[in-house]
Design a protein around this motif. Structure first.
Motif: not given
Ligand SMILES: Cc1cc2nc3c(=O)[nH]c(=O)nc-3n(C[C@H](O)[C@H](O)[C@H](O)COP(=O)(O)OP(=O)(O)OC[C@H]3O[C@@H](n4cnc5c(N)ncnc54)[C@H](O)[C@@H]3O)c2cc1C
Length: 318
Positions: A267, A289-290, A293, A297
């Protein structure tokens, strides 16, 4: 105590991710901690975050509008010994304590070879590896309450240690200032054996963990609660034997993440490590955020598969 304004936290955190702190207060003694808390009070600062080595922290990229208390190793070692007690300021690394122990013929925490942590961070999260936990070697913890400035002393029992947990994790007002370790006096063969264990564990980490990239270690706690283990085994009965015989009736999150298909997943600049699936590495200038994320998930797929959420081990500051 040293004060730095507008300090970029990514520079000191293991993950190399994080925003700018309005104030960085560098503390190297209990007196510094008291001065820092005085500064916090006088400036009406609401948000206070202690940081040790920053090896378990995922901080968002926004401004941290408060004070970070950076526990920095003092220049003069604060370790003292009497009988089998080693006392350490919270900012010493656990490795400092191990080296001091070896130099004074003590053993007991050599299993933590290669584990990046300050003494304060280790006690707060009850660090563990290779079947051991720091709680077994802690006799007393000294802390200061951020709100009341009261100085407190905790026996091992009062620390309420649990798997990656303690009273200091549950009560964010408690700042650990120093720790007394109860170690064992060793003869020469025992000392040599302990040094071998220390070295072996460092080598194991180099081979099996992605230490060549920034990370925060294991992202999720392993599954240890009986009813949760049972829920997973009801879906994946084929791992019952390995859970009983290899994982001591627990289930390794690295195994689950891999089996859910996330190993190697990318990501942005973050990736679920190919080497150890419970590590999310900062491979190429990853943002907060990477990483989040990928965490989200994994949590979702885990929930859809087993009906409950796994618990992050990394401390996420949103
Ligand atoms: C490569 C790698 C391998 C790792 N392997 C392991 C492992 O085998 N086992 C394991 O358990 N962990 C492991 N970790 C996770 C990490 O090393 C531990 O959680 C460690 O104890 C964090 O210590 P720290 O000093 O860096 O704390 P930080 O990351 O700086 O802080 C962690 C938390 O503790 C709080 N804190 C820090 N100092 C204090 C204090 N003095 N008083 C109160 N609160 C404080 C912070 O606010 C934060 O919430 C690993 C991490 C990495 C990067």
């Amino acid at each position: 105590m040293k004060i730095v304004e507008q300090f970029p936290l990514a520079d000191i955190l293991y993950y190399k991710i994080g925003g700018v702190a309005r104030y960085l207060l560098i503390v190297q003694s209990k007196e510094d901690v008291l001065q820092a808390l005085d500064f916090v009070k006088k400036n009406n600062i609401i948000k206070v975050l202690p940081i040790g080595l920053g090896s378990n922290l995922l901080l968002n990229d926004a401004l941290f509008d408060g004070a970070v208390l950076l526990f920095k190793k003092p220049e003069t070692p604060l370790l003292t010994t009497s009988d089998s007690i080693v006392e350490s300021f919270a900012a010493q690394t656990l490795d400092d304590v191990i080296q001091f122990a070896f130099a004074n013929s003590f053993i007991g925490i050599e299993w933590a070879g290669g584990l990046p942590t300050t003494v304060g961070g280790a006690v707060r999260g009850n660090v563990g590896a290779f079947g051991s936990e720091i709680k077994k070697s802690v006799s007393k913890v000294f802390a200061i309450d951020i709100q009341t400035l009261e100085q407190k002393e905790f026996t091992n029992e009062q620390c309420k240690f649990n798997y990656r947990d303690s009273i200091f994790k549950q009560n964010k007002n408690l700042l650990i200032t120093s720790v007394e370790f109860l170690l064992q006096k060793a003869d020469t063969p025992q000392l040599e054996e302990a040094k071998k264990t220390y070295q072996k564990n460092i080598e194991y980490r180099k081979t099996n963990h992605p230490v060549e990239y920034p990370s925060c270690g294991s992202v999720f706690k392993n599954i240890t609660q009986k009813e949760e283990v049972e829920k997973i085994l009801s879906q994946w009965p084929d791992i019952k034997e390995v859970s009983e015989n290899k994982w001591h009736n627990k289930i390794a999150m690295g195994y689950i993440i891999n089996r859910l298909g996330f190993t190697g997943k990318i990501s942005g600049g973050a990736q679920v490590s190919d080497k150890h699936s419970n590590y999310i590495i900062n491979k190429n200038n990853a943002t907060f955020k990477d990483v989040v994320t990928l965490i989200d998930e994994i949590k979702k797929k885990f929930f859809d598969t087993f009906g409950f959420y796994p618990e992050p081990e990394v401390q996420i500051v949103y």
